[in-house]
Design a protein around this motif. Structure first.
Motif, short mmCIF file in Angstrom:
data_model
loop_
_atom_site.label_atom_id
_atom_site.label_comp_id
_atom_site.label_asym_id
_atom_site.label_seq_id
_atom_site.Cartn_x
_atom_site.Cartn_y
_atom_site.Cartn_z
N HIS A 137 39.40 -13.35 -5.10
CA HIS A 137 39.13 -12.55 -4.32
C HIS A 137 38.00 -13.21 -3.67
N LYS A 138 36.87 -13.91 -4.46
CA LYS A 138 35.88 -14.49 -3.78
C LYS A 138 35.33 -15.56 -3.28
N GLN A 139 36.85 -16.47 -2.70
CA GLN A 139 37.03 -17.59 -2.27
C GLN A 139 35.96 -17.44 -1.55
N GLY A 157 35.28 -13.23 -15.49
CA GLY A 157 34.31 -12.58 -14.78
C GLY A 157 33.67 -14.39 -13.45
N THR A 158 32.96 -13.65 -12.80
CA THR A 158 32.27 -14.74 -12.09
C THR A 158 30.91 -15.46 -12.98
N PHE A 159 30.36 -14.25 -13.80
CA PHE A 159 29.54 -14.68 -14.37
C PHE A 159 27.95 -14.95 -13.14
N ASP A 160 27.46 -14.40 -12.01
CA ASP A 160 27.12 -15.16 -11.54
C ASP A 160 25.49 -14.67 -10.50
N ILE A 195 37.99 -5.22 -19.20
CA ILE A 195 37.01 -5.28 -17.80
C ILE A 195 36.51 -4.28 -17.62
N GLY A 196 35.59 -3.68 -16.40
CA GLY A 196 35.25 -2.33 -15.84
C GLY A 196 36.64 -1.59 -14.82
N GLN A 197 36.06 -0.64 -14.89
CA GLN A 197 36.08 0.58 -14.03
C GLN A 197 36.54 0.23 -12.39
N ASP A 198 36.10 -1.10 -11.64
CA ASP A 198 36.41 -1.59 -10.63
C ASP A 198 37.80 -2.70 -10.95
N SER A 199 37.78 -2.97 -11.95
CA SER A 199 38.64 -4.44 -11.85
C SER A 199 39.62 -3.38 -12.21
N LEU A 200 39.95 -2.24 -12.80
CA LEU A 200 41.43 -0.95 -13.04
C LEU A 200 41.45 -0.88 -11.70
N LEU A 257 26.86 4.51 -18.79
CA LEU A 257 27.01 3.82 -17.54
C LEU A 257 26.30 3.17 -17.35
N LEU A 258 26.10 1.89 -16.86
CA LEU A 258 25.50 0.76 -16.13
C LEU A 258 25.40 0.47 -14.99
N GLU A 259 24.51 0.79 -13.69
CA GLU A 259 24.02 -0.19 -13.00
C GLU A 259 23.42 -0.93 -12.47
N ILE A 260 24.11 -2.08 -13.63
CA ILE A 260 23.86 -3.64 -13.53
C ILE A 260 25.17 -4.20 -12.02
N SER A 261 24.69 -5.27 -11.54
CA SER A 261 25.68 -6.12 -10.87
C SER A 261 25.14 -7.50 -10.38
N SER A 262 26.08 -8.41 -10.74
CA SER A 262 25.66 -9.42 -9.97
C SER A 262 25.33 -9.67 -8.73
N THR A 263 25.36 -8.71 -8.03
CA THR A 263 25.32 -8.88 -6.41
C THR A 263 23.74 -8.54 -6.26
N GLU A 264 23.43 -7.34 -7.65
CA GLU A 264 21.98 -6.67 -6.90
C GLU A 264 21.60 -7.05 -7.23
N PRO A 313 25.42 -13.88 -15.08
CA PRO A 313 26.33 -13.05 -16.36
C PRO A 313 24.74 -12.02 -16.77
N HIS A 314 25.06 -10.95 -16.64
CA HIS A 314 23.77 -10.18 -16.84
C HIS A 314 23.64 -8.28 -18.12
N LEU A 315 23.00 -7.78 -18.63
CA LEU A 315 23.30 -6.65 -19.39
C LEU A 315 24.83 -6.20 -19.39
N GLY A 316 25.09 -5.19 -17.57
CA GLY A 316 26.49 -4.28 -18.23
C GLY A 316 27.79 -5.40 -18.53
N HIS A 317 27.50 -7.33 -18.75
CA HIS A 317 28.14 -7.55 -19.02
C HIS A 317 28.08 -7.89 -20.74
N LEU A 318 26.76 -7.71 -21.63
CA LEU A 318 26.69 -7.83 -22.55
C LEU A 318 27.57 -6.98 -23.58
N ALA A 324 33.10 2.29 -18.23
CA ALA A 324 33.16 2.90 -16.72
C ALA A 324 32.01 2.44 -16.26
N ARG A 325 31.98 2.21 -15.16
CA ARG A 325 31.25 1.95 -13.72
C ARG A 325 30.67 2.81 -12.98
N PRO A 326 29.16 2.70 -12.60
CA PRO A 326 29.51 3.96 -11.29
C PRO A 326 29.74 4.26 -10.25
P1 ATP Z 1 29.61 -9.08 -8.37
O1 ATP Z 1 28.52 -7.70 -8.36
O2 ATP Z 1 28.85 -10.35 -8.19
O3 ATP Z 1 31.13 -8.70 -7.95
P2 ATP Z 1 29.71 -8.33 -11.27
O4 ATP Z 1 28.41 -7.44 -11.17
O5 ATP Z 1 30.84 -7.00 -10.73
O6 ATP Z 1 29.41 -9.48 -10.11
P3 ATP Z 1 31.00 -9.84 -12.29
O7 ATP Z 1 31.42 -11.36 -13.05
O8 ATP Z 1 32.68 -10.22 -11.00
O9 ATP Z 1 30.14 -9.65 -11.99
O10 ATP Z 1 32.49 -9.10 -13.62
C1 ATP Z 1 33.10 -9.51 -14.63
C2 ATP Z 1 33.50 -8.16 -15.41
O11 ATP Z 1 32.64 -7.49 -15.37
C3 ATP Z 1 34.43 -6.57 -14.45
O12 ATP Z 1 35.68 -6.94 -15.36
C4 ATP Z 1 33.61 -6.04 -13.47
O13 ATP Z 1 34.32 -4.93 -13.60
C5 ATP Z 1 32.95 -6.43 -14.77
N1 ATP Z 1 31.34 -4.73 -15.13
C6 ATP Z 1 30.03 -6.16 -14.54
N2 ATP Z 1 29.16 -5.28 -14.40
C7 ATP Z 1 29.39 -3.96 -14.92
C8 ATP Z 1 28.78 -3.10 -15.04
N3 ATP Z 1 27.70 -2.52 -15.21
N4 ATP Z 1 29.75 -2.11 -16.41
C9 ATP Z 1 30.62 -2.55 -16.48
N5 ATP Z 1 31.63 -3.20 -15.95
C10 ATP Z 1 31.54 -4.12 -15.17
#
Ligand code: ATP
Length: 199
Positions: free
Chosen positions: A44-46, A9-12, A105-110, A162-169, A14-19, A133-135
């Motif tokens: 893809h994030k270049q 991951g980019t981990f920018d 990986i998360g569902q978005d990556s799949l 399902l965890l609605e957490i992202s690094s972007t948010e 790292p959040h609780l979803g990752h953990l 799964a990812r919301p």
């Molecule tokens: P950004 O919002 O910057 O794109 P991100 O929160 O998606 O970041 P990444 O570091 O890009 O985090 O994610 C690494 C991996 O963790 C990816 O495979 C992504 O699908 C997965 N992932 C991240 N957050 C979640 C989440 N809330 N639920 C399920 N999978 C997640």
């Protein structure tokens, strides 16, 4: 022979979803180790602004502290980019010939699998693909299975809330002066504040 999870991951930041993804995968796939593979600058994030590699590594170290099965890996920083997962997995296999690799990986990556660099090579290198799964992400895999038949024997659903957490948010929350500290570990929140990240 060890069962090794690779969690890239980019981990920018790292959040609780990752953990939770890493911990549930470790339990459900009976992994001995999960390598948190910090991406130097993902293909893809270049175009986006990403925090320096060293800071993302430090935040990831802070996030995983206390979990013996988790390790940070800077393997991808040892070579020039682009850093394709297929290459990373083959390097790891060369270094640990007796081990089984599980990509997490998360569902978005799949859902992005068709746009990965040489997905067949990725699937060949691994014993299993753990997907959480990812919301808001499509869940059906019929199309993917048709395109990549070997996915059928590799795909393992990781059961997790399902965890609605992202690094972007989280970055947007910091920038907007909103609370963010309960989406990340305490150590990560302290580093974000100390370094004034995402302002
Ligand atoms: P950004 O919002 O910057 O794109 P991100 O929160 O998606 O970041 P990444 O570091 O890009 O985090 O994610 C690494 C991996 O963790 C990816 O495979 C992504 O699908 C997965 N992932 C991240 N957050 C979640 C989440 N809330 N639920 C399920 N999978 C997640």
């Amino acid at each position: 022979m060890s069962r090794i999870g690779i969690f890239g991951g980019t981990f920018d930041p790292p959040h609780l979803g990752h953990l939770i993804l890493a911990a549930e995968s470790a339990d459900q796939l009976r992994l001995d180790t999960v390598l948190w593979m910090v991406a130097p600058l993902p293909p893809h994030k270049q175009e986006k602004k990403v925090s320096p590699f060293g800071r993302r590594v430090a935040m990831t170290e802070a996030a995983i502290r206390g979990e013996a099965r988790f390790q940070v890996s800077t393997l991808e920083n040892e070579r020039a980019g682009p850093h394709y997962t297929a290459d990373t997995l083959e390097i790891l296999k060369g270094r640990r010939p007796g081990d089984e690799l599980f990509l997490l990986i998360g569902q978005d990556s799949l859902n992005d699998l068709p746009s990965w660099h040489e997905p067949e090579r990725v699937l060949t290198a691994i014993a299993g693909l753990g997907v959480m799964a990812r919301p808001g992400e499509r869940h059906e895999t019929a199309g993917l299975l048709e395109q990549f038949p070997s996915l059928a024997e590799k795909l393992i659903r990781v059961d997790a809330p399902l965890l609605e957490i992202s690094s972007t948010e989280i970055r947007a929350r910091v920038k907007g002066g909103r609370h963010f500290r309960y989406y990340v570990c305490g150590g990560v929140a302290r580093l974000i504040e100390a370094w004034g990240l995402y302002r």
